[in-house]
Design an enzyme around this catalytic site. Structure first.
Site, mmCIF file in Angstrom:
data_model
loop_
_atom_site.group_PDB
_atom_site.id
_atom_site.type_symbol
_atom_site.label_atom_id
_atom_site.label_comp_id
_atom_site.label_asym_id
_atom_site.label_seq_id
_atom_site.Cartn_x
_atom_site.Cartn_y
_atom_site.Cartn_z
ATOM 1 N N ARG A 112 2.831 17.454 34.339
ATOM 2 C CA ARG A 112 2.623 17.595 35.768
ATOM 3 C C ARG A 112 3.610 18.633 36.284
ATOM 4 N NH1 ARG A 112 -1.560 15.639 35.188
ATOM 5 N NH2 ARG A 112 -2.459 13.768 36.097
ATOM 6 N N LEU B 44 7.054 10.699 24.159
ATOM 7 C CA LEU B 44 6.303 10.474 22.914
ATOM 8 C C LEU B 44 5.362 9.279 23.076
ATOM 9 C CD1 LEU B 44 6.442 12.249 20.360
ATOM 10 C CD2 LEU B 44 7.546 10.342 19.229
ATOM 11 N N GLY B 45 4.537 9.380 24.138
ATOM 12 C CA GLY B 45 3.494 8.362 24.351
ATOM 13 C C GLY B 45 2.292 8.695 23.500
ATOM 14 N N ARG B 46 1.127 8.282 23.983
ATOM 15 C CA ARG B 46 -0.086 8.462 23.168
ATOM 16 C C ARG B 46 -0.382 9.931 22.898
ATOM 17 N NH1 ARG B 46 -3.137 3.428 25.986
ATOM 18 N NH2 ARG B 46 -2.356 4.366 27.881
ATOM 19 N N ILE B 47 -0.292 10.770 23.941
ATOM 20 C CA ILE B 47 -0.581 12.199 23.749
ATOM 21 C C ILE B 47 0.540 12.853 22.944
ATOM 22 C CG2 ILE B 47 -0.905 14.421 24.923
ATOM 23 C CD1 ILE B 47 -2.164 12.836 27.263
ATOM 24 N N ARG C 84 12.306 7.060 26.550
ATOM 25 C CA ARG C 84 13.318 6.125 27.075
ATOM 26 C C ARG C 84 13.901 5.270 25.959
ATOM 27 N NH1 ARG C 84 10.392 3.729 32.208
ATOM 28 N NH2 ARG C 84 8.708 4.154 30.773
ATOM 29 N N ASP D 42 0.639 24.886 32.116
ATOM 30 C CA ASP D 42 -0.730 24.512 32.491
ATOM 31 C C ASP D 42 -0.736 23.758 33.817
ATOM 32 O OD1 ASP D 42 -3.571 24.328 32.006
ATOM 33 O OD2 ASP D 42 -3.273 22.207 31.493
ATOM 34 N N GLU E 201 -0.593 22.831 42.926
ATOM 35 C CA GLU E 201 -1.898 23.321 42.453
ATOM 36 C C GLU E 201 -2.938 23.251 43.573
ATOM 37 O OE1 GLU E 201 -2.792 20.934 39.031
ATOM 38 O OE2 GLU E 201 -0.962 21.536 38.026
ATOM 39 N N HIS F 148 -4.482 24.358 34.793
ATOM 40 C CA HIS F 148 -4.619 22.905 34.532
ATOM 41 C C HIS F 148 -5.927 22.615 33.789
ATOM 42 C CE1 HIS F 148 -3.282 18.691 36.063
ATOM 43 N NE2 HIS F 148 -3.880 18.594 34.883
HETATM 44 O O1 LIG Z 1 -5.811 13.343 32.613
HETATM 45 C C1 LIG Z 1 -4.989 13.913 33.326
HETATM 46 O O2 LIG Z 1 -4.030 13.329 33.840
HETATM 47 C C2 LIG Z 1 -5.159 15.323 33.591
HETATM 48 O O3 LIG Z 1 -4.276 15.985 34.060
HETATM 49 C C3 LIG Z 1 -6.486 15.892 33.248
HETATM 50 O O4 LIG Z 1 -6.469 17.216 32.968
#
Ligand SMILES: O=C(O)C(=O)CO
Length: 325
Positions: free
Chosen positions: A233, A153-156, A176, A257, A262, A280
């Site tokens: 990731r 639950l960081g910024r994104i 955490r 994604d 990759e 991605h």
């Molecule tokens: O900003 C990132 O870390 C990305 O994976 C971009 O798509």
């Protein structure tokens, strides 16, 4: 005229970023020349590195650039950069936080819905003529009876959670430490979160600390009605365990994604009907990639103007007012 600082660009950098920086810097790009040709001729003089992360900036590459001062990453995730090696040399690393939060959140919600409601599968069904031939598309799972979990639950993650509130479903999270002042249910482990929810959205940062955090045990806890959505990731999920869990019904489906290797994606995943796969593209819009590119440019310009970095990462903090190396 004093010589322009030399910048190495690796990992398929967006050409516009290189073109803009070329006004003030001498750019050596792997878009135009192999690294093996650039290094012998220019490594000794390179003071800045810009990277998109497809190519690793490891301790060896950093060691081969004796005058390196700055590594500017095009992306918020910087797991492809050995920050410990950079920090030990006094090299500052920057990334592109915040400018992509909304885009990532929009995309994540879209991928979640596409996966639960099988939107790409129903599109393929129609195009193949199956509607006319075989009748209605089979009924799908629903968001209506689900609790949604967010791992990270960081910024994104917080922007995703705010979007999800509009869906009027219960929201829980793992981080955490609990975040103050947020109305979501906290779980202190990924397993506990997986057990409590029916959709698990993964936005944990990559790197060794989260490698295979979504393992077979977590998937088992998510259970046979569970949907995994990974926009973080590929390394965060154990891809083999995930394939097994999707195959044998340990979980219901996945929206992915990101992948372990990759752009290669396992054939087993490509053949599955209960997954939605995207290459991605979480931040892949003209709007947001422009903002990310601008932040790379701003970091490089600010640094070499002696103003310090704009967005340094926590492993290589920068004190305002400190002297530029
Ligand atoms: O900003 C990132 O870390 C990305 O994976 C971009 O798509």
């Amino acid at each position: 005229m004093s010589a322009r600082p030399k910048i190495l660009s690796i990992g398929n950098m967006e050409p516009r970023v290189e073109d803009e920086l070329a006004r003030d810097f001498e750019i050596f790009s792997t878009n135009k020349q192999p690294l093996e040709e650039i290094m012998p001729a220019h490594a000794a003089e390179i003071t800045g590195l810009i990277t998109r992360g497809r190519m690793r900036t490891d301790a060896r590459l950093i060691a081969e650039l004796p005058r390196l001062q700055l590594i500017a990453n095009y992306g918020v995730g910087y797991d492809s950069i050995d920050c410990a090696a950079a920090a030990s040399r006094g090299v500052v690393v920057t990334n592109t936080p915040d400018v992509l939060n909304d885009e990532m959140a929009d995309f994540t919600v879209g991928l979640m819905l596409a996966t639960i409601r099988e939107i790409p599968q129903s599109d393929a069904y129609l195009r193949a003529g199956n509607w006319e031939r075989s009748g209605a598309f089979p009924l799908t799972a629903s968001l209506r009876d689900r609790k949604i979990g967010i791992a990270g639950l960081g910024r994104i993650g917080q922007v995703i959670a705010r979007r999800l509130q509009a869906f009027e479903r219960p929201i829980a999270y793992y981080a955490r430490t609990p975040r103050d002042g947020l109305p979501y249910e906290y779980h202190s482990s990924l397993e506990a979160l997986a057990e409590a929810v029916d959709v698990l959205i993964v936005v944990l940062p990559g790197g060794s600390a989260t490698h295979h955090a979504v393992n077979g045990q977590v998937l088992k806890k998510l259970g046979p009605n569970g949907i995994l959505v990974n926009v973080a990731r590929g390394s965060v999920a154990d891809e083999e365990a995930l394939i097994a869990a999707l195959r044998d019904g340990t979980i219901l489906g996945a929206g992915l994604d990101v992948f372990a290797h990759e752009p290669s994606v396992p054939q087993a995943l490509r053949e599955m009907k209960n997954v939605v796969l995207t290459p991605h593209v979480g931040t892949g819009t003209h709007h947001t990639r422009r903002l990310m590119g601008n932040l790379v440019i701003d970091n490089v310009r600010a640094w070499f103007a002696g103003k310090g970095p704009v967005t340094p990462v926590s492993e290589t903090p920068w004190e305002v007012g400190a002297n530029v190396a």
